[in-house]
Design a protein around this motif. Structure first.
Motif, mmCIF file in Angstrom:
data_model
loop_
_atom_site.group_PDB
_atom_site.id
_atom_site.type_symbol
_atom_site.label_atom_id
_atom_site.label_comp_id
_atom_site.label_asym_id
_atom_site.label_seq_id
_atom_site.Cartn_x
_atom_site.Cartn_y
_atom_site.Cartn_z
ATOM 1 N N ALA A 1 2.709 -97.693 -32.239
ATOM 2 C CA ALA A 1 1.941 -97.559 -33.348
ATOM 3 C C ALA A 1 0.597 -98.293 -32.841
ATOM 4 N N VAL A 2 0.575 -99.235 -31.991
ATOM 5 C CA VAL A 2 -0.780 -99.829 -31.467
ATOM 6 C C VAL A 2 -1.407 -98.683 -30.803
ATOM 7 N N ARG A 3 -0.758 -98.174 -29.893
ATOM 8 C CA ARG A 3 -1.643 -97.469 -29.051
ATOM 9 C C ARG A 3 -1.922 -96.207 -29.736
ATOM 10 N N ARG A 4 -1.226 -95.819 -30.845
ATOM 11 C CA ARG A 4 -1.807 -94.754 -31.369
ATOM 12 C C ARG A 4 -2.934 -95.153 -32.286
ATOM 13 N N LYS B 1 -1.599 -89.051 -21.859
ATOM 14 C CA LYS B 1 -0.267 -88.787 -21.057
ATOM 15 C C LYS B 1 0.486 -89.607 -21.533
ATOM 16 N N ASP B 2 0.474 -90.191 -22.699
ATOM 17 C CA ASP B 2 1.445 -91.253 -23.359
ATOM 18 C C ASP B 2 2.863 -90.565 -23.502
ATOM 19 N N ALA B 3 3.883 -91.428 -23.359
ATOM 20 C CA ALA B 3 5.245 -90.685 -23.617
ATOM 21 C C ALA B 3 5.244 -90.304 -25.138
ATOM 22 N N ALA B 4 4.635 -91.097 -26.158
ATOM 23 C CA ALA B 4 4.906 -90.958 -27.495
ATOM 24 C C ALA B 4 3.835 -89.602 -27.799
ATOM 25 N N SER B 5 4.380 -88.674 -28.531
ATOM 26 C CA SER B 5 3.546 -87.622 -29.031
ATOM 27 C C SER B 5 2.523 -87.815 -30.001
ATOM 28 N N ASP B 6 2.819 -88.800 -30.815
ATOM 29 C CA ASP B 6 1.852 -89.241 -31.823
ATOM 30 C C ASP B 6 0.552 -89.852 -31.092
ATOM 31 N N VAL B 7 1.014 -90.740 -30.168
ATOM 32 C CA VAL B 7 -0.384 -91.120 -29.340
ATOM 33 C C VAL B 7 -1.026 -89.886 -28.746
ATOM 34 N N ARG B 8 -0.663 -88.997 -28.158
ATOM 35 C CA ARG B 8 -1.370 -88.047 -27.677
ATOM 36 C C ARG B 8 -1.970 -87.027 -28.659
#
Length: 487
Positions: free
Chosen positions: A280-283, A301-308
């Motif tokens: 959530a921080v990265r997002r 390229k983050d593993a979390a789709s919400d971040v991408r």
């Protein structure tokens, strides 16, 4: 649908008093004679009058007319309606006698300071409470209420934007053990400066959290609040403190999430947040418009789709990263790209064979989408996708005419507000089977100033666009994409 009604001319439809919703819509724009005819039709029975008084969409002029009935039960409904205008409130103030209705007038958001001043001498609890919470209440009345205010009255007084420093100081010193009252005072922009240190030293974390949100708090006080043991207090403090004073290693993810929203972060802090263990921080960082291309590329390229997806929605995301994200395996990420109106033609082409609903919704709303793509989406069985095209500012007129017959009423309601809707289509919607569509169409026509033209001219719908020059969408960009995109 009534065939005879559908075959009427535009002027007959707009002014025909057999349709009460169209009549109500034009009431505020009509002359005195027509208003009287409309009121005669709408207010036939007590039940119909109450129905209009309770309607959330009712024009203020209708409410003013209803107030003149001086009916006790009807007045209660008029007072509860947030659209009731000041003139109606003034009239009811003169005729209403029951305390609950008077309290409703005193609490109404459209009541003016001079109207509220007429309650100055009232000692009724319901009126005092209403005055205490109304932002338009004169300061001297607020101070008079504070002299012998109840616990509930003190709390609403403390939250009133019109409360003075003197009043807030009095409330603070008379708060006794009411910490929630002190919290409201600590958050008030007019909180006296000498009370800020006192609020800072309170053991109640609600007071400290509210204090941290006060724009009058000093830098030194923010520093203290930033080291508060309660994370919720630090979250508020982080919003206002200079970036150079932010501790990048706060143990609470909620604080780091708030930090990631700041647009004045140092390079070191950005690097730390970009590798934060909490997605959530990265997002939140990925949505930060001040983020540099290097870290946008990393988070793409983050593993979390919400971040991408957040990278795709970032206004600072460059085209080469959008091109990469447009082919992401997760449709939610691709949908984030599809909404962007700044896509270059080669990026837009990547969606030529897209079939995911979320992605198609973004394309449908995208003013850069090719016209033939919009036509395909508008033919979807999914009502949300059809509405996406309705919301597109560059939707072709032919599509909007087609969508005016959409089986889902909410889509037709949305269509009425489309700025580029052809006038002929708007007039046709006056015969829509859904009352709210007819009401909104008539309201828009009246606001456009068409009442004189429509009553004086007997135009066919096909000719009405030539009568009034409304803004039309430019198809230049659409044609450009038609020539460059495939699919």
């Amino acid at each position: 649908m009534n065939c005879a009604y559908a075959n009427m001319t535009a002027s007959q439809q707009l002014w025909d008093c057999s349709d009460e919703y169209i009549a109500a819509a034009i009431h505020g724009f009509a002359d005195a004679g027509l208003r009287q005819a409309i009121e005669t039709m709408l207010f036939r029975t007590p039940r119909s009058r109450i129905r209009w008084a309770r309607a959330v969409f009712v024009p203020p002029s209708i409410l003013s007319a209803l107030a003149r009935f001086n009916d006790h039960q009807l007045n209660r409904h008029i007072i509860r309606n947030g659209r009731t205008p000041l003139e109606a409130l003034r009239h009811m103030r003169r005729v209403v006698t029951d305390e609950h209705s008077l309290g409703g007038i005193a609490a109404h958001r459209n009541a003016s300071a001079d109207l509220l001043a007429t309650f100055r001498a009232s000692g009724l609890p319901v009126i005092r409470f209403s005055l205490a919470g109304n932002p338009s209440t004169p300061a001297d009345i607020l101070e008079a209420i504070a002299l012998d205010a109840s616990k509930d009255e003190r709390r609403v007084l403390a939250g009133n934007p019109g409360a003075t420093e003197e009043l807030l100081g009095t409330l603070w010193h008379n708060a006794n053990d009411d910490e929630h009252l002190r919290a409201e005072i600590a958050a008030h922009p007019r909180c006296p400066d000498d009370l800020l240190p006192a609020a800072l030293g309170r053991s109640c974390d609600v007071i400290r959290r509210k204090l941290a949100s006060n724009p009058s708090v000093t830098h030194d006080q923010l520093i203290v609040l930033l080291s508060d043991p309660v994370a919720a207090v630090r979250v508020e403090a982080i919003k206002h403190i200079p970036a150079c004073d932010i501790d990048e290693s706060d143990p609470a993810a909620s604080v780091r999430k708030q930090t990631a929203r700041r647009v004045d972060l140092s390079a070191q802090l950005v690097a730390r947040l970009a590798n934060d263990e909490c997605a959530a921080v990265r997002r939140w960082l990925a949505r930060n418009p001040s983020l540099d291309v290097e870290h946008l590329a990393l988070l793409s390229k983050d593993a979390a789709s919400d971040v991408r997806r957040s990278v795709a929605r970032n206004v600072s995301c460059p085209q080469h990263l959008l091109r990469h994200l447009a082919t992401d395996k997760n449709p939610w990420v691709r949908a984030g790209v599809s909404f962007r109106a700044d896509l270059e033609a080669d990026v837009m082409r990547l969606f030529a064979h897209e079939d995911d609903t979320d992605v198609l919704s973004g394309i449908g709303k995208n003013p850069a989408a090719p016209g033939r793509w919009l036509k395909r989406i508008a033919a979807s069985e999914n009502a949300d996708l059809r509405r996406a095209v309705i919301l597109n500012p560059n939707a072709p007129s032919a599509l909007l005419r087609q969508l005016s017959e959409d089986p889902y009423a909410f889509n037709r309601i949305t269509l009425v507000e489309q700025p580029t809707l052809p006038m002929s289509t708007l007039l046709a919607l006056l015969s829509d089977p859904e009352p709210q569509v007819r009401f909104m169409a008539a309201t828009r026509l009246a606001r456009t100033g068409l009442e004189r033209e429509i009553t004086q001219r007997s135009c066919c719908w096909s000719d009405i666009d030539a009568v009034v020059n409304l803004p039309r969408a430019s198809n230049a960009k659409e044609n450009s994409y038609e020539n460059t995109c495939t699919g």
